[in-house]
Design a protein around this motif. Structure first.
Motif, PDB file in Angstrom:
ATOM      1  N   LEU A   1       0.878  -1.111  -0.071  1.00 36.14           N
ATOM      2  CA  LEU A   1      -0.008   0.250   0.124  1.00 36.14           C
ATOM      3  C   LEU A   1       0.854   1.328   0.161  1.00 36.14           C
ATOM      4  CD1 LEU A   1      -2.917   1.467   0.551  1.00 36.14           C
ATOM      5  CD2 LEU A   1      -2.333   1.208   3.020  1.00 36.14           C
ATOM      6  N   ALA A   2       0.775   2.084  -1.037  1.00 34.93           N
ATOM      7  CA  ALA A   2       1.428   3.405  -0.926  1.00 34.93           C
ATOM      8  C   ALA A   2       0.592   4.536  -0.423  1.00 34.93           C
ATOM      9  CB  ALA A   2       1.621   3.817  -2.564  1.00 34.93           C
ATOM     10  N   ILE A   3       1.422   5.500   0.666  1.00 35.48           N
ATOM     11  CA  ILE A   3       0.280   6.680   1.518  1.00 35.48           C
ATOM     12  C   ILE A   3       0.954   7.701   0.909  1.00 35.48           C
ATOM     13  CG2 ILE A   3      -0.461   7.296   3.318  1.00 35.48           C
ATOM     14  CD1 ILE A   3      -0.132   4.530   4.653  1.00 35.48           C
ATOM     15  N   GLY A   4       0.626   8.765   0.351  1.00 35.58           N
ATOM     16  CA  GLY A   4       1.118   9.878  -0.173  1.00 35.58           C
ATOM     17  C   GLY A   4       0.747  10.870   1.174  1.00 35.58           C
ATOM     18  N   GLN A   5       1.877  11.803   1.584  1.00 35.40           N
ATOM     19  CA  GLN A   5       1.663  12.486   2.674  1.00 35.40           C
ATOM     20  C   GLN A   5       1.850  13.918   2.203  1.00 35.40           C
ATOM     21  OE1 GLN A   5       3.325   9.012   5.540  1.00 35.40           O
ATOM     22  NE2 GLN A   5       4.143  11.013   5.906  1.00 35.40           N
TER      23      GLN A   5
ATOM     24  N   THR B   1       5.004   6.846   1.894  1.00 37.03           N
ATOM     25  CA  THR B   1       5.410   5.637   2.429  1.00 37.03           C
ATOM     26  C   THR B   1       4.819   4.154   1.841  1.00 37.03           C
ATOM     27  OG1 THR B   1       5.485   4.535   4.345  1.00 37.03           O
ATOM     28  CG2 THR B   1       3.759   6.108   4.213  1.00 37.03           C
ATOM     29  N   ILE B   2       5.642   3.184   1.474  1.00 39.66           N
ATOM     30  CA  ILE B   2       4.955   2.119   1.097  1.00 39.66           C
ATOM     31  C   ILE B   2       5.005   0.910   2.280  1.00 39.66           C
ATOM     32  CG2 ILE B   2       5.304   0.191  -0.755  1.00 39.66           C
ATOM     33  CD1 ILE B   2       5.529   3.033  -1.857  1.00 39.66           C
ATOM     34  N   ARG B   3       3.679   0.594   2.612  1.00 38.71           N
ATOM     35  CA  ARG B   3       3.449  -0.400   3.409  1.00 38.71           C
ATOM     36  C   ARG B   3       3.143  -1.725   3.220  1.00 38.71           C
ATOM     37  NH1 ARG B   3       3.817   2.209   8.725  1.00 38.71           N
ATOM     38  NH2 ARG B   3       4.552   4.316   8.408  1.00 38.71           N
ATOM     39  N   GLN B   4       3.546  -2.823   3.815  1.00 37.58           N
ATOM     40  CA  GLN B   4       3.212  -4.032   3.712  1.00 37.58           C
ATOM     41  C   GLN B   4       1.519  -4.330   4.183  1.00 37.58           C
ATOM     42  OE1 GLN B   4       7.334  -6.265   4.155  1.00 37.58           O
ATOM     43  NE2 GLN B   4       5.818  -6.533   5.731  1.00 37.58           N
TER      44      GLN B   4
ATOM     45  N   SER C   1      10.313   4.312   1.868  1.00 37.51           N
ATOM     46  CA  SER C   1       9.621   5.450   1.556  1.00 37.51           C
ATOM     47  C   SER C   1      10.463   6.162   0.568  1.00 37.51           C
ATOM     48  CB  SER C   1       9.576   6.462   2.968  1.00 37.51           C
ATOM     49  OG  SER C   1      11.007   6.687   3.495  1.00 37.51           O
ATOM     50  N   LEU C   2       9.657   7.284   0.068  1.00 37.03           N
ATOM     51  CA  LEU C   2      10.241   8.018  -1.253  1.00 37.03           C
ATOM     52  C   LEU C   2       9.930   9.571  -0.736  1.00 37.03           C
ATOM     53  CD1 LEU C   2       8.361   6.347  -4.048  1.00 37.03           C
ATOM     54  CD2 LEU C   2      10.435   5.930  -3.173  1.00 37.03           C
TER      55      LEU C   2
ATOM     56  N   THR D   1       4.753  18.571 -10.696  1.00 42.11           N
ATOM     57  CA  THR D   1       5.365  17.493 -11.166  1.00 42.11           C
ATOM     58  C   THR D   1       4.890  16.059 -11.099  1.00 42.11           C
ATOM     59  OG1 THR D   1       6.765  16.893  -9.278  1.00 42.11           O
ATOM     60  CG2 THR D   1       7.692  18.459 -10.873  1.00 42.11           C
ATOM     61  N   LEU D   2       4.921  15.430 -12.240  1.00 43.87           N
ATOM     62  CA  LEU D   2       4.703  13.751 -12.112  1.00 43.87           C
ATOM     63  C   LEU D   2       5.821  13.055 -12.231  1.00 43.87           C
ATOM     64  CD1 LEU D   2       2.569  11.638 -12.322  1.00 43.87           C
ATOM     65  CD2 LEU D   2       2.633  11.959 -14.910  1.00 43.87           C
ATOM     66  N   SER D   3       5.939  11.904 -11.458  1.00 50.27           N
ATOM     67  CA  SER D   3       7.202  11.136 -11.343  1.00 50.27           C
ATOM     68  C   SER D   3       6.853   9.607 -11.330  1.00 50.27           C
ATOM     69  CB  SER D   3       8.268  11.491 -10.312  1.00 50.27           C
ATOM     70  OG  SER D   3       7.524  11.336  -8.919  1.00 50.27           O
ATOM     71  N   PHE D   4       7.635   8.759 -11.520  1.00 49.01           N
ATOM     72  CA  PHE D   4       7.505   7.349 -11.678  1.00 49.01           C
ATOM     73  C   PHE D   4       8.382   6.698 -10.809  1.00 49.01           C
ATOM     74  CE2 PHE D   4       5.665   9.082 -15.454  1.00 49.01           C
ATOM     75  CZ  PHE D   4       4.337   8.681 -15.621  1.00 49.01           C
ATOM     76  N   TRP D   5       8.041   5.622 -10.076  1.00 54.28           N
ATOM     77  CA  TRP D   5       9.086   5.006  -9.233  1.00 54.28           C
ATOM     78  C   TRP D   5       8.908   3.383  -9.254  1.00 54.28           C
ATOM     79  CZ3 TRP D   5      12.572   8.003  -6.344  1.00 54.28           C
ATOM     80  CH2 TRP D   5      12.103   9.359  -6.245  1.00 54.28           C
ATOM     81  N   SER D   6       9.879   2.839  -9.016  1.00 48.66           N
ATOM     82  CA  SER D   6       9.832   1.236  -8.942  1.00 48.66           C
ATOM     83  C   SER D   6       9.729   0.951  -7.328  1.00 48.66           C
ATOM     84  CB  SER D   6      11.156   0.477  -9.442  1.00 48.66           C
ATOM     85  OG  SER D   6      12.350   0.846  -8.488  1.00 48.66           O
ATOM     86  N   LEU D   7       9.423  -0.257  -7.022  1.00 49.43           N
ATOM     87  CA  LEU D   7       9.515  -0.692  -5.722  1.00 49.43           C
ATOM     88  C   LEU D   7      10.801  -0.705  -5.093  1.00 49.43           C
ATOM     89  CD1 LEU D   7       6.420  -2.895  -5.633  1.00 49.43           C
ATOM     90  CD2 LEU D   7       6.442  -0.837  -4.834  1.00 49.43           C
TER      91      LEU D   7
END
Length: 651
Positions: free
Chosen positions: A110-114, A120-123, A131-132, A162-168
């Motif tokens: 689960l990704a949570i934008g703050q 923060t990427i959570r199980q 986290s990014l 901005t728009l950005s793309f991320w891997s896990l």
């Protein structure tokens, strides 16, 4: 609301204050809502409340796990994870206000934008995996529902525009995309092939999954806070700050070009795929921009983008070469309805106007026609002198040479032209009009040679003069010469025919259908037109058909057709016979009937062979044949009829 017509289905009362967010479960049988009253309510799709739980702060976002019924909720201080098999909600603290949520396609993360710029990427048990960090508040996150090479991609929209793309793995994929506005909502669309985005510029746009802006979907009167694609439909809902909700239907038109056996088409709105229809080879060209038009001619490929036209050329000289290199760029934003490319020019069609540009973008010639251009096709010619066939809305068909300022009238049809094609000998013109009639004209006399109805597209066989194919009402019709039309079931639009291969466009896919030419071959055989029958057979028939053609040609003493047909089926006996016939014809006293008898004997028709031998005054050959077969009574019969033959010698 009903997503089809906007009809209000339920007005639900359960929250005491403003509702900030809603989310449907994957199966559509339940949904959740949350708001300023700090409560989350789970509802059935019929509008009945099922469950309520609360947080200590306003509910900012909700998201259902795409695999299970687990529901994630986030507030300014924590996030919660609830599922039907739990008695209580598992809550976990976060360091800043949560603004948005998104699950991976497998439901494991689960990704949570703050608000502080952290993602923060959570199980699914709430434990942080990584986290990014971005430089501005995160207002929307969304995982692509389709993994690329087994790797999930997360799109992150931040309020620094901005728009950005991320891997896990925490690695950024490519550079930031500068938007020129504050994005409020970004969602993947059409199974992850595209994205839709809305924000402070009051517009919703369609993007590629790689972050290339394609086109504007709509412009509203206020900020667009949320965009939501409708599952399994090309529809997008848009919610605005002024309280309005609008649903837009997106139409993805086919952008393509065809020349003989090379078919180029747009894929993912920003790529061009060139397909060799015979070998099935494909090559992809990444244009990284909105592909608006495509044109193909011989070795040339033209691709129109919003601000330029790219010209490509084949690298090699081989017919099956599929390697393209960029040759020229026309650095202009060009407006046109149709695009055509020739050896050294591009042609732009805009309403009644046809413009000829060289590959530098300089206009060399312009034609203004009597009506709107509906169809245009390059029909060949030497470089810089190519000919075009142009169909107009007023029913007129013109021939235009690129080096001639004066169009040549060809046909005046009574209805608007929808489609046209010229036979390989340039003697016949086939058109389909707006009333779905297919009509064939003689190019010299303008006489109507053939008519039929219920047609949507037409194409001549490029290897066989006189064979016409047209489609309509899920049916392929093949008209060969003056014979009756052969029909078979085939949905789509015929766009080309080469030998026994029919190229048919069905929705967004080009299908190659092998159509045996047996029926046409047998019709030519019935009329003893062996040369035409052979031409048809070379398009594709069975070995049995080849043998039939060979035998019938031999019986008619059409030796050239016969020997070529026997070579196809590798029958040495008949090839040897034909060789002896050809040699015998050079000698005095030759009689074809003698060899016709031998051909009948090879076929096992001994009785017929005997009659032929007798008719051409060679009963000795009949006697020898029946003697070799030990059919003594038949040999005796012919011996009794033959003068000078002693029955005792035969005995």
């Amino acid at each position: 609301y009903d997503a089809t017509d906007g009809l209000l289905l339920h007005r639900l009362k359960g929250h005491k204050e403003t509702v900030y967010c809603v989310a449907y479960a994957k199966d559509g049988k339940r949904f959740a809502s949350g708001g300023a009253d700090k409560n989350v309510i789970i509802w059935k799709d019929t509008g009945e409340g099922m469950l309520k739980f609360s947080h200590n702060d306003n509910i900012q976002a909700l998201a259902y796990n795409p695999v299970t019924l687990q529901l994630a909720s986030v507030t300014a201080t924590d996030f919660g994870l609830w599922s039907p098999d739990q008695k209580s909600v598992a809550k976990h603290k976060i360091n800043a206000k949560g603004t948005c949520l998104s699950w991976t396609n497998d439901g494991q993360l689960l990704a949570i934008g703050q608000f502080d710029g952290t993602v923060t990427i959570r199980q699914k048990d709430g434990v942080e995996r990584l986290s990014l960090r971005r430089a501005a508040p995160i207002w929307s996150v969304n995982f692509n529902p389709t993994s690329e090479e087994g790797e999930d991609t997360l799109a992150v929209a931040a309020w620094d525009g901005t728009l950005s793309f991320w891997s896990l793995a925490g690695r950024q994929l490519g550079k930031d995309k500068v938007l020129g506005m504050d994005p409020c909502s970004v969602r993947y669309f059409s199974n992850g092939e595209y994205m839709v985005m809305g924000g402070s510029d009051k517009k919703a746009h369609l993007w590629t999954r790689e972050g290339v802006q394609l086109s504007q979907i709509c412009e509203r009167q206020d900020w667009i806070w949320v965009v939501a694609p409708r599952p399994k439909h090309n529809m997008v809902a848009v919610g605005c700050n002024d309280g309005s909700v609008a649903l837009y239907s997106l139409v993805f038109s086919t952008v393509h070009g065809l020349y003989q056996d090379r078919y180029a088409y747009r894929d993912l709105m920003s790529d061009v795929i060139i397909q060799h229809l015979v070998t099935e080879q494909k090559v992809r060209i990444k244009c990284r921009d909105h592909v608006r038009k495509i044109a193909v001619y011989k070795k040339r490929l033209a691709v129109q983008l919003p601000d330029k036209v790219l010209i490509y050329d084949l690298k090699g000289e081989e017919d099956n070469d599929m390697h393209y290199k960029k040759r020229d760029t026309i650095p202009k934003a060009l407006d046109c309805n149709l695009l055509v490319v020739t050896a050294d020019h591009v042609l732009l069609c805009l309403e009644r106007k046809l413009q000829l540009l060289n590959f530098k973008g300089d206009k060399e010639r312009e034609w203004v026609l009597d009506a709107v251009i509906r169809y245009i096709k390059v029909v060949g010619g030497p470089p810089r002198r190519e000919g075009l066939m142009v169909g107009l809305k007023n029913g007129q068909v013109l021939k235009i040479f690129v080096d001639n300022p004066f169009p040549i009238p060809v046909v005046n049809h009574e209805r608007a032209i929808r489609c046209l094609d010229l036979s390989c000998s340039r003697r016949r013109l086939a058109i389909v009009d707006e009333a779905a009639n297919v009509v064939v004209y003689d190019m010299q006399t303008q006489e109507r040679l053939f008519e039929d109805v219920n047609a949507n597209s037409v194409a001549w066989n490029s290897l066989l003069e006189g064979q016409l194919c047209y489609t309509g009402k899920d049916q392929l019709s093949i008209k060969t010469g003056d014979f009756p039309t052969h029909r078979e079931k085939l949905p789509g639009f015929v766009v080309g025919v080469r030998g026994s291969k029919v190229f048919c466009l069905h929705f967004l896919a080009m299908n190659t259908v092998n159509v045996p030419q047996s029926a046409a071959m047998y019709r030519y055989l019935e009329k003893k037109q062996f040369v035409d029958a052979y031409k048809v057979a070379t398009m594709g028939v069975t070995d049995t058909d080849w043998h039939t053609l060979a035998i019938q040609a031999l019986m008619a003493m059409e030796l050239e057709v016969a020997v070529k047909s026997f070579i196809r089926v590798r029958d040495i006996r008949y090839i040897d016979l034909i060789t002896r016939i050809k040699q015998s014809r050079k000698l005095p006293g030759h009689d074809d009937q003698v060899f016709l008898g031998e051909a009948l004997a090879l076929r096992g028709l001994f009785g017929e062979a005997g009659k032929v031998y007798s008719k051409c005054s060679r009963p000795d050959l009949a006697i020898k044949m029946f003697s070799d077969l030990k059919r003594w009574e038949d040999a005796r019969t012919y011996a009794q009829q033959a003068p000078g033959v002693d029955i005792k010698d035969l005995t």
